[in-house]
Write an enzyme that holds these catalytic residues in place. Structure first.
Site, PDB file in Angstrom:
ATOM      1  N   ASP A 153       3.432  -5.525   4.180  1.00  0.00           N
ATOM      2  CA  ASP A 153       2.276  -6.139   3.513  1.00  0.00           C
ATOM      3  C   ASP A 153       1.437  -6.878   4.544  1.00  0.00           C
ATOM      4  O   ASP A 153       0.999  -8.004   4.333  1.00  0.00           O
ATOM      5  CB  ASP A 153       2.747  -7.081   2.408  1.00  0.00           C
ATOM      6  CG  ASP A 153       1.619  -7.458   1.453  1.00  0.00           C
ATOM      7  OD1 ASP A 153       0.676  -6.668   1.322  1.00  0.00           O
ATOM      8  OD2 ASP A 153       1.678  -8.550   0.846  1.00  0.00           O
ATOM      9  N   CYS A 156     -12.265  -0.558  -7.860  1.00  0.00           N
ATOM     10  CA  CYS A 156     -10.837  -0.776  -8.136  1.00  0.00           C
ATOM     11  C   CYS A 156     -10.602  -2.159  -8.745  1.00  0.00           C
ATOM     12  O   CYS A 156     -10.930  -3.185  -8.133  1.00  0.00           O
ATOM     13  CB  CYS A 156     -10.038  -0.630  -6.847  1.00  0.00           C
ATOM     14  SG  CYS A 156      -8.260  -0.858  -7.075  1.00  0.00           S
TER      15      CYS A 156
END
Length: 267
Positions: free
Chosen positions: A32, A112
């Site tokens: 991440d 998105c």
């Protein structure tokens, strides 16, 4: 969204890095982390293949996995990428609520919802209805993906829900501590409140009008602006009265515009 699931991944990757370092090599865990596109590394490593939803799919898990890497200077054998594709399946493409998957494997981040719910500032008015009851993230393209269906059907920890009224009644510090594992822009609770107000506005629950109306007096203009929109969505005489009362005293042009737009939907 329910927990910091990366914690376990980083722990396991740390063990791998430790083994490499014990042999005299350099090694660093990246999970991440914007310094490496984990999906591209995973495909090149043979972990999975590129899905039409722009995710990496793996046998038995589909898109439902976390990816991480150990970057090292150790000489390791090279594995081949998987010779697999999604074939004729395109279930993820129509599943996207905003049409952000503009082509197989191509995501327009400007559409998105997951991106907007983690972005700072105002969420565009044209995106808010599509947010639905979401407060964080969007998994519709993953939900629609058949390769991960069997795994998710057997999962006991699939849904994460929050009480929106309780959330909006909490102090900033409480919100940031409770949702410490979320990516909250600039660690400012205003963005959590913004998302919750949009979700309430989409709920059609007019019993929440009082709570939302109370946010028209919030000191943060961003929160007031989204509260105005939510009242316009909820509708009803109480919402109209609250918007009318605030319109006379609102000094921020951005909020005033939201109030005017909300009142026009009630006319």
């Amino acid at each position: 969204a329910t927990d910091d699931h990366y914690l376990g991944l980083r722990t396991q990757l740390g063990l791998v890095a430790g083994m490499l370092e014990s042999e005299g090599f350099r090694a660093e865990v990246l999970a991440d982390d914007s310094r490496l596109v984990d999906r591209a590394a995973a495909v090149r490593a043979g972990v999975g293949w590129w899905g039409k939803n722009a995710m990496v799919l793996a046998p038995g898990a589909g898109p439902w996995m976390l990816l991480g890497s150990v970057v090292t200077d150790a000489p390791l054998p090279v594995s081949e990428p998987q010779d697999r594709t999604c074939g004729t399946c395109s279930a993820c493409l129509p599943a996207c609520p905003t049409g952000a998957l503009v082509a197989p494997g191509v995501l327009d981040a400007r559409l998105c919802l997951a991106r907007w719910l983690q972005a700072p500032g105002v969420i565009p008015a044209e995106m808010r209805a599509a947010v639905g009851d979401r407060v964080y993230g969007c998994d519709d393209c993953l939900d629609a993906c058949p390769p991960g269906g069997r795994l998710m059907d057997s999962s006991t920890d699939r849904q994460g829900t929050v009480d929106l009224i309780e959330l909006l009644s909490s102090a900033d510090r409480t919100l940031l501590e409770r949702f410490d594992h979320w990516y909250v822009p600039r660690r400012q609770a205003r963005h959590i409140r913004r998302n919750a107000l949009i979700a309430l506005g989409n709920s059609a629950d007019r019993s929440s009008v009082g709570v939302v109306a109370g946010y028209l007096g919030h000191p943060d203009w961003l929160v007031r602006a989204h509260a105005a929109w939510a009242l316009g969505r909820l509708g009803g005489p109480w919402a109209g009265a609250a918007l009318g009362a605030r319109a006379a005293g609102e000094r921020d042009a951005r909020v005033a515009a939201e109030i005017e737009a909300a009142r026009s939907t009630l006319a």
